[in-house]
Motif scaffolding. Structure first.
Motif, short mmCIF file in Angstrom:
data_model
loop_
_atom_site.label_atom_id
_atom_site.label_comp_id
_atom_site.label_asym_id
_atom_site.label_seq_id
_atom_site.Cartn_x
_atom_site.Cartn_y
_atom_site.Cartn_z
N TYR A 84 1.00 -1.23 -0.09
CA TYR A 84 -0.11 -0.11 0.03
C TYR A 84 0.86 1.10 0.05
CZ TYR A 84 -4.07 -3.15 1.23
OH TYR A 84 -4.97 -4.03 1.31
N LYS A 85 1.86 1.23 0.84
CA LYS A 85 3.08 2.22 0.94
C LYS A 85 3.30 2.75 -0.52
CE LYS A 85 7.18 3.59 2.67
NZ LYS A 85 8.47 3.11 3.50
N LEU A 86 3.94 1.68 -1.28
CA LEU A 86 4.29 1.88 -2.47
C LEU A 86 3.04 2.37 -3.87
CD1 LEU A 86 7.27 -0.70 -3.13
CD2 LEU A 86 7.56 1.59 -2.62
N SER A 87 2.06 1.78 -3.52
CA SER A 87 0.95 2.04 -4.36
C SER A 87 0.62 3.55 -4.38
CB SER A 87 0.09 1.14 -4.42
OG SER A 87 -0.74 1.17 -3.43
N ARG A 88 0.58 3.90 -3.04
CA ARG A 88 0.12 5.36 -2.38
C ARG A 88 1.38 6.14 -3.11
NH1 ARG A 88 -1.41 3.51 2.32
NH2 ARG A 88 0.74 4.15 3.26
N GLU A 89 2.62 5.93 -3.19
CA GLU A 89 3.58 6.77 -3.80
C GLU A 89 3.43 6.72 -5.17
OE1 GLU A 89 6.82 9.32 -4.04
OE2 GLU A 89 5.57 8.76 -2.54
N VAL A 90 3.31 5.70 -6.01
CA VAL A 90 2.82 5.48 -7.42
C VAL A 90 1.63 6.66 -7.71
CG1 VAL A 90 2.09 4.36 -9.12
CG2 VAL A 90 3.72 3.39 -7.80
N VAL A 91 0.60 6.54 -7.09
CA VAL A 91 -0.61 7.36 -7.46
C VAL A 91 -0.18 8.92 -7.08
CG1 VAL A 91 -2.72 7.94 -6.64
CG2 VAL A 91 -2.12 5.61 -6.82
N LYS A 92 0.46 9.14 -5.91
CA LYS A 92 0.90 10.39 -5.73
C LYS A 92 1.76 11.21 -6.68
CE LYS A 92 3.42 13.31 -2.05
NZ LYS A 92 4.12 13.91 -3.10
N GLN A 93 2.79 10.31 -7.21
CA GLN A 93 3.61 10.90 -8.22
C GLN A 93 3.05 11.09 -9.54
OE1 GLN A 93 7.69 9.26 -8.71
NE2 GLN A 93 7.98 8.91 -6.68
N PHE A 94 2.26 10.34 -9.95
CA PHE A 94 1.48 10.41 -11.01
C PHE A 94 0.60 11.53 -11.19
CE2 PHE A 94 -1.70 9.90 -14.53
CZ PHE A 94 -1.02 9.47 -15.70
N LYS A 95 -0.13 11.63 -9.84
CA LYS A 95 -1.08 12.84 -9.64
C LYS A 95 -0.45 14.07 -9.62
CE LYS A 95 -5.42 13.44 -7.31
NZ LYS A 95 -6.34 13.04 -6.02
N ASP A 96 0.75 14.22 -8.91
CA ASP A 96 1.59 15.43 -8.66
C ASP A 96 1.91 16.03 -10.20
OD1 ASP A 96 1.27 15.33 -6.06
OD2 ASP A 96 3.44 14.69 -5.78
N GLN A 97 2.35 14.92 -11.11
CA GLN A 97 2.68 15.28 -12.44
C GLN A 97 1.44 15.74 -13.23
OE1 GLN A 97 5.30 11.53 -12.98
NE2 GLN A 97 5.83 13.10 -14.62
N ASN A 98 0.40 15.10 -13.14
CA ASN A 98 -0.75 15.31 -14.20
C ASN A 98 -2.06 15.77 -13.57
OD1 ASN A 98 0.67 14.30 -16.53
ND2 ASN A 98 0.82 12.63 -15.12
N THR A 99 -2.05 16.21 -12.22
CA THR A 99 -3.25 16.61 -11.37
C THR A 99 -4.45 15.63 -11.26
OG1 THR A 99 -4.67 17.71 -13.09
CG2 THR A 99 -2.87 18.98 -12.32
N THR A 100 -4.37 14.41 -11.76
CA THR A 100 -5.45 13.53 -11.58
C THR A 100 -4.77 12.19 -12.00
OG1 THR A 100 -7.66 12.95 -12.00
CG2 THR A 100 -6.51 13.84 -13.84
N VAL A 101 -5.85 11.18 -11.87
CA VAL A 101 -5.01 9.87 -12.46
C VAL A 101 -6.63 9.41 -13.11
CG1 VAL A 101 -3.66 9.16 -10.54
CG2 VAL A 101 -6.24 8.62 -9.98
N VAL A 102 -7.60 9.97 -13.01
CA VAL A 102 -8.66 9.61 -13.79
C VAL A 102 -8.76 9.73 -15.32
CG1 VAL A 102 -11.35 10.07 -13.88
CG2 VAL A 102 -10.20 10.14 -11.51
N CYS A 103 -8.89 8.61 -15.95
CA CYS A 103 -8.70 8.72 -17.38
C CYS A 103 -9.55 9.89 -18.17
CB CYS A 103 -8.97 7.33 -17.98
SG CYS A 103 -8.81 7.21 -19.94
N LYS A 104 -10.65 9.71 -17.96
CA LYS A 104 -11.53 10.73 -18.96
C LYS A 104 -11.09 12.17 -18.59
CE LYS A 104 -15.89 11.20 -15.98
NZ LYS A 104 -17.29 10.71 -15.94
N VAL A 105 -10.68 12.51 -17.26
CA VAL A 105 -10.13 13.91 -17.02
C VAL A 105 -9.09 14.02 -17.78
CG1 VAL A 105 -9.68 15.32 -15.01
CG2 VAL A 105 -11.41 13.92 -14.99
#
Length: 136
Positions: A84-105
């Motif tokens: 969970y710690k690493l998956s949170r980091e993955v999501v955080k980094q992607f979101k920090d770069q792109n503002t969201t992780v939601v495909c349609k957005v």
């Protein structure tokens, strides 16, 4: 490890969905053959459910996290915390770069403003996988 970002992009150009492009590029590092990984991640492309969910590149990196971190202990699951710690980091980094992780957005569905192209999402996720999971 030598970067595999271009290899992931090549798979995507070949017709792999975004999740498959990421997961198949690194599958040997987590002990899964490419055909199995391809099949396992096919439903994750296009943001699961027709762009309604999380970008397939992000979910693919999280699949890799689970395969790398899980002990597979069915009697006493004991590896969730690290996973969970690493998956949170993955999501955080992607979101920090792109503002969201939601495909349609990301694709600007409804707004007309494309935040990130699919190839750019593949590139971002591959770099994150290499930094977070395979940096050793």
């Amino acid at each position: 490890m030598e970067s595999r970002v271009e290899e992931a992009l090549k798979r995507h150009r070949k017709g792999f969905n975004c999740a498959q492009a990421i997961a198949c590029t690194y599958c040997d590092l987590v002990g899964i053959d490419e055909t199995t990984m391809f099949r396992m991640t096919e439903a994750l492309g296009l943001g699961m459910g027709g762009m309604e969910g999380t970008c397939g590149t992000v979910t693919a990196v999280c699949v890799l996290v689970g395969l790398k971190c899980s002990t597979g202990n069915l009697e006493q699951p004991n590896s969730k915390s690290e996973t969970y710690k690493l998956s949170r980091e993955v999501v955080k980094q992607f979101k920090d770069q792109n503002t969201t992780v939601v495909c349609k957005v990301l694709k600007g569905v409804g707004t007309g403003e494309v935040l990130r192209s699919c190839p750019d999402c593949v590139r971002d996720a591959a770099l994150i996988a290499e930094q977070v999971l395979f940096a050793e």
